[in-house]
Design a protein around this motif. Sequence first.
Motif, PDB file in Angstrom:
ATOM      1  N   HIS A 132      -2.448  17.327  -2.150  1.00 56.26           N
ATOM      2  CA  HIS A 132      -1.925  16.428  -3.176  1.00 56.26           C
ATOM      3  C   HIS A 132      -2.780  16.372  -4.445  1.00 56.26           C
ATOM      4  N   GLY A 133      -3.820  17.197  -4.525  1.00 59.61           N
ATOM      5  CA  GLY A 133      -4.631  17.264  -5.733  1.00 59.61           C
ATOM      6  C   GLY A 133      -5.480  16.031  -5.985  1.00 59.61           C
ATOM      7  N   ILE A 134      -5.897  15.362  -4.919  1.00 58.45           N
ATOM      8  CA  ILE A 134      -6.741  14.170  -5.050  1.00 58.45           C
ATOM      9  C   ILE A 134      -8.169  14.636  -5.343  1.00 58.45           C
ATOM     10  N   GLY A 135      -8.691  14.231  -6.492  1.00 61.05           N
ATOM     11  CA  GLY A 135     -10.022  14.675  -6.894  1.00 61.05           C
ATOM     12  C   GLY A 135     -11.094  13.600  -6.778  1.00 61.05           C
ATOM     13  N   TYR A 136     -10.724  12.418  -6.352  1.00 57.94           N
ATOM     14  CA  TYR A 136     -11.701  11.330  -6.225  1.00 57.94           C
ATOM     15  C   TYR A 136     -12.114  11.177  -4.756  1.00 57.94           C
ATOM     16  N   PRO A 137     -13.250  10.511  -4.493  1.00 54.05           N
ATOM     17  CA  PRO A 137     -13.745  10.400  -3.118  1.00 54.05           C
ATOM     18  C   PRO A 137     -12.943   9.408  -2.280  1.00 54.05           C
ATOM     19  N   SER A 138     -12.951   9.641  -0.981  1.00 55.70           N
ATOM     20  CA  SER A 138     -12.332   8.713  -0.035  1.00 55.70           C
ATOM     21  C   SER A 138     -13.306   8.410   1.097  1.00 55.70           C
ATOM     22  N   LEU A 139     -13.546   7.116   1.321  1.00 56.08           N
ATOM     23  CA  LEU A 139     -14.340   6.687   2.468  1.00 56.08           C
ATOM     24  C   LEU A 139     -13.546   6.971   3.738  1.00 56.08           C
ATOM     25  N   TYR A 140     -14.257   7.374   4.790  1.00 52.29           N
ATOM     26  CA  TYR A 140     -13.609   7.643   6.073  1.00 52.29           C
ATOM     27  C   TYR A 140     -13.746   6.403   6.952  1.00 52.29           C
ATOM     28  N   ASP A 141     -12.624   5.792   7.286  1.00 52.25           N
ATOM     29  CA  ASP A 141     -12.593   4.524   8.024  1.00 52.25           C
ATOM     30  C   ASP A 141     -11.551   4.614   9.150  1.00 52.25           C
ATOM     31  N   PRO A 142     -11.835   5.418  10.186  1.00 49.59           N
ATOM     32  CA  PRO A 142     -10.808   5.679  11.202  1.00 49.59           C
ATOM     33  C   PRO A 142     -10.346   4.442  11.967  1.00 49.59           C
ATOM     34  N   THR A 143     -11.176   3.417  12.064  1.00 47.23           N
ATOM     35  CA  THR A 143     -10.801   2.235  12.855  1.00 47.23           C
ATOM     36  C   THR A 143     -10.410   1.035  11.997  1.00 47.23           C
ATOM     37  N   GLY A 144     -10.430   1.170  10.674  1.00 48.39           N
ATOM     38  CA  GLY A 144     -10.009   0.080   9.802  1.00 48.39           C
ATOM     39  C   GLY A 144     -11.044  -1.010   9.579  1.00 48.39           C
ATOM     40  N   LYS A 145     -12.294  -0.743   9.891  1.00 50.69           N
ATOM     41  CA  LYS A 145     -13.341  -1.764   9.744  1.00 50.69           C
ATOM     42  C   LYS A 145     -13.559  -2.183   8.288  1.00 50.69           C
ATOM     43  N   LEU A 146     -13.429  -1.243   7.360  1.00 49.23           N
ATOM     44  CA  LEU A 146     -13.637  -1.589   5.949  1.00 49.23           C
ATOM     45  C   LEU A 146     -12.580  -2.575   5.462  1.00 49.23           C
ATOM     46  N   MET A 147     -11.338  -2.395   5.899  1.00 43.15           N
ATOM     47  CA  MET A 147     -10.275  -3.317   5.487  1.00 43.15           C
ATOM     48  C   MET A 147     -10.543  -4.733   5.994  1.00 43.15           C
ATOM     49  N   LEU A 148     -11.139  -4.830   7.163  1.00 43.49           N
ATOM     50  CA  LEU A 148     -11.404  -6.147   7.748  1.00 43.49           C
ATOM     51  C   LEU A 148     -12.531  -6.889   7.033  1.00 43.49           C
ATOM     52  N   ARG A 149     -13.252  -6.217   6.165  1.00 42.22           N
ATOM     53  CA  ARG A 149     -14.333  -6.869   5.408  1.00 42.22           C
ATOM     54  C   ARG A 149     -13.808  -7.743   4.268  1.00 42.22           C
ATOM     55  N   PHE A 150     -12.580  -7.505   3.842  1.00 43.63           N
ATOM     56  CA  PHE A 150     -12.022  -8.293   2.749  1.00 43.63           C
ATOM     57  C   PHE A 150     -11.743  -9.713   3.207  1.00 43.63           C
ATOM     58  N   GLN A 151     -11.807 -10.653   2.255  1.00 41.51           N
ATOM     59  CA  GLN A 151     -11.497 -12.043   2.541  1.00 41.51           C
ATOM     60  C   GLN A 151     -10.142 -12.114   3.225  1.00 41.51           C
ATOM     61  N   ARG A 152     -10.053 -12.963   4.224  1.00 42.26           N
ATOM     62  CA  ARG A 152      -8.810 -13.118   4.975  1.00 42.26           C
ATOM     63  C   ARG A 152      -7.659 -13.428   4.016  1.00 42.26           C
ATOM     64  N   GLY A 153      -6.562 -12.706   4.188  1.00 45.26           N
ATOM     65  CA  GLY A 153      -5.406 -12.881   3.322  1.00 45.26           C
ATOM     66  C   GLY A 153      -5.340 -11.888   2.180  1.00 45.26           C
ATOM     67  N   THR A 154      -6.377 -11.054   2.004  1.00 42.02           N
ATOM     68  CA  THR A 154      -6.376 -10.074   0.914  1.00 42.02           C
ATOM     69  C   THR A 154      -5.579  -8.837   1.283  1.00 42.02           C
ATOM     70  N   LEU A 155      -5.867  -8.267   2.440  1.00 42.13           N
ATOM     71  CA  LEU A 155      -5.175  -7.067   2.914  1.00 42.13           C
ATOM     72  C   LEU A 155      -4.571  -7.332   4.274  1.00 42.13           C
ATOM     73  N   ASN A 156      -3.541  -6.592   4.614  1.00 34.78           N
ATOM     74  CA  ASN A 156      -2.991  -6.597   5.951  1.00 34.78           C
ATOM     75  C   ASN A 156      -3.233  -5.212   6.524  1.00 34.78           C
ATOM     76  N   PRO A 157      -4.133  -5.081   7.517  1.00 34.60           N
ATOM     77  CA  PRO A 157      -4.456  -3.760   8.062  1.00 34.60           C
ATOM     78  C   PRO A 157      -3.250  -3.007   8.605  1.00 34.60           C
ATOM     79  N   GLN A 158      -2.137  -3.697   8.831  1.00 36.24           N
ATOM     80  CA  GLN A 158      -0.938  -3.031   9.325  1.00 36.24           C
ATOM     81  C   GLN A 158      -0.099  -2.426   8.206  1.00 36.24           C
ATOM     82  N   LEU A 159      -0.394  -2.767   6.952  1.00 37.79           N
ATOM     83  CA  LEU A 159       0.410  -2.258   5.841  1.00 37.79           C
ATOM     84  C   LEU A 159      -0.341  -1.159   5.095  1.00 37.79           C
ATOM     85  N   ILE A 160       0.052   0.060   5.374  1.00 42.23           N
ATOM     86  CA  ILE A 160      -0.537   1.241   4.755  1.00 42.23           C
ATOM     87  C   ILE A 160       0.610   1.983   4.084  1.00 42.23           C
TER      88      ILE A 160
END
Length: 196
Positions: A132-160
């Motif tokens: 897809h020609g993505i030229g920027y970096p991506s953190l590898y988070d296979p278990t979703g731990k980074l998403m869980l660091r956000f304040q509750r209500g910011t992200l829904n780990p089920q919505l990708i």
Amino acid sequence: MSTRSRAVLLSAVAAVAALTLSACGKGGTSGGGGNTNFVTGNNGIATVPAGERAAAPDLSGKTIDGKTLDVADYKGKVVVINVWGSWCGPCREEAQYFAKVSKQYEGQGVQFVGINTRDTSTTPAIAFEKEHGIGYPSLYDPTGKLMLRFQRGTLNPQLIPSTLIIDRQGKVAARALEALDDTALLKMLKPVVAEK
């Protein structure tokens, strides 16, 4: 096939369909309570007034290509965080737009960072970015731990996919919990870039 076997099979198919839809979908609300001060517009993009924004959490770790990345190093820039997985159909649809807009804003004080989640290895993630020609970096988070660091209500780990805009002070300014095209992404990004 007996009635009982048919019922078990239908239940299993329904469960798989529900998991698939919840893991890679469109729209919805963020998981859990907590007032994050988001105001959702009719375009599905939620924003937070400048004086009411919460600080982004620590987003650091290894990228899909094995390098170390810390989003805090981009303080002073507007940061676009895109949570994606190579297995996710809507992620494949929006990837071209993120590649396009990231190139458009290159060298203009905007940094794109992906968070690759639920890929069991980096191989499909690397292939996805190349395709897809993505030229920027991506953190590898296979278990979703980074998403869980956000304040509750910011992200829904089920919505990708999900996208967040972090302002120059390192605070969460906007989010979308669905796939975006370039027009929607620019509507989300431009107001934060225009802030002084």
